[in-house]
Design an enzyme around this catalytic site. Sequence first.
Site, mmCIF file in Angstrom:
data_model
loop_
_atom_site.group_PDB
_atom_site.id
_atom_site.type_symbol
_atom_site.label_atom_id
_atom_site.label_comp_id
_atom_site.label_asym_id
_atom_site.label_seq_id
_atom_site.Cartn_x
_atom_site.Cartn_y
_atom_site.Cartn_z
ATOM 1 N N ALA A 166 -10.590 -33.100 35.095
ATOM 2 C CA ALA A 166 -11.294 -31.844 35.527
ATOM 3 C C ALA A 166 -12.781 -31.801 35.618
ATOM 4 C CB ALA A 166 -10.857 -30.732 34.780
ATOM 5 N N CYS A 167 -13.361 -31.131 35.249
ATOM 6 C CA CYS A 167 -14.985 -31.297 35.227
ATOM 7 C C CYS A 167 -15.491 -32.152 34.439
ATOM 8 C CB CYS A 167 -15.511 -29.791 34.718
ATOM 9 S SG CYS A 167 -15.026 -28.294 35.866
ATOM 10 N N SER A 168 -14.937 -32.705 33.532
ATOM 11 C CA SER A 168 -15.366 -34.125 32.759
ATOM 12 C C SER A 168 -14.944 -35.339 33.312
ATOM 13 C CB SER A 168 -14.819 -33.939 31.188
ATOM 14 O OG SER A 168 -15.353 -32.628 30.430
ATOM 15 N N SER A 169 -14.656 -35.373 34.434
ATOM 16 C CA SER A 169 -14.156 -36.759 35.004
ATOM 17 C C SER A 169 -15.422 -37.579 35.296
ATOM 18 C CB SER A 169 -13.618 -36.308 36.365
ATOM 19 O OG SER A 169 -12.296 -35.676 36.525
#
Length: 378
Positions: free
Chosen positions: A155-158
């Site tokens: 997700a946004c931490s990819s």
Amino acid sequence: MHRVAISGTGLFTPEQIVTNAELVASYNAYAEAQNAKNAEAIAAGAAEPLPFSSEAFIVKASGIERRYVMDKKGVLDPALMRPVLRERADDELSIMAEIAVAAARQAMENAGLAAGDVDAVICAASNHERAYPAIAIEVQQALGIRGFAFDMNVACSSATFGIQAAADMIRSGSARAILMVNPEITSGHHEWRDRDCHFIFGDVCTAVVLQRADMVTSDNAWEILSTRCITEFSNNIRNNNGFLRRTREGHMADRRDMQFRQEGRKVFKQVVPMVTELMLSHLADEGVAPDDLDRMWLHQANKSMNDLIGAKVLGREPTREEQPNVLQDYANTSSAGSIIAFHEFSGDLPAGSLGVICSFGAGYSAGSVIVRKLAAAA
């Protein structure tokens, strides 16, 4: 073990921009039409009217003022409220690969590397347009890079998770240089018909080149001193779309849970302390005092969240130079947000400067990358 550095970054932005004023006009037209359609049920108390949005509400809730999108017309059509993207033949470059290649070329140029200098490609993103073949392998072929490639999704931490994966491989000697791309066409998974989140996302692609520090020739290179990633399961940010959708009764309909949804207040309350603890413990373990930081490049999801995390880490309100925000212009671009901030606000710092790239999002997931500016190559 080899030292690792970020030696180049790249950024692709679509040509089309949607302002808050345009978005509000579109959403309110949709809400007005839906309320008229359901007028009897609303009058009878059997249904709730859709609330209206406003520019003031959006800025107060998020700090966002505009966003880039791949298709403005479809997003702003009250009868459609989604992007319309041309289906491409299997032998055409996919849209994710296309924007990734554009960002990658800039990153490789900034790093001073050619395709033959890169050993691997990682596509680290939230919103992959297909299951296989991997977008990363398609990008690899389009750029003429040999070696290997793979997709990953946290997700946004990819992006920060991708940086850790790439850095670990370079440290161990399995690659000299790795290209990581973050193509985020968030407009496709976004629910533009939900007043509480219709303003959140924008489309973009970033790229990062990581390589052995002893091979760097870039004038804006940052050594990766340490990385740390954590995850903790939560349903507060969720999208139930997936490969098994058509196997389940009633799942072919236009269901709300098949797009992005979140419990925003719960996310804020739970993620802020999680990320603050990650950053402070990571810095402490590496012997870095918060006051030693020259800059923090945080995930660009919500200005109030970033401001609070920055204040908790530094013990005071950070200046705009110490913690630059870009979400007012880009909105939430998922994994690409912290990389946009780093791309746009890292070149002005002198050698020896210390900083942290940090992202956080669904999962929950969070990644922290401590970096130090290297002296310009001779």
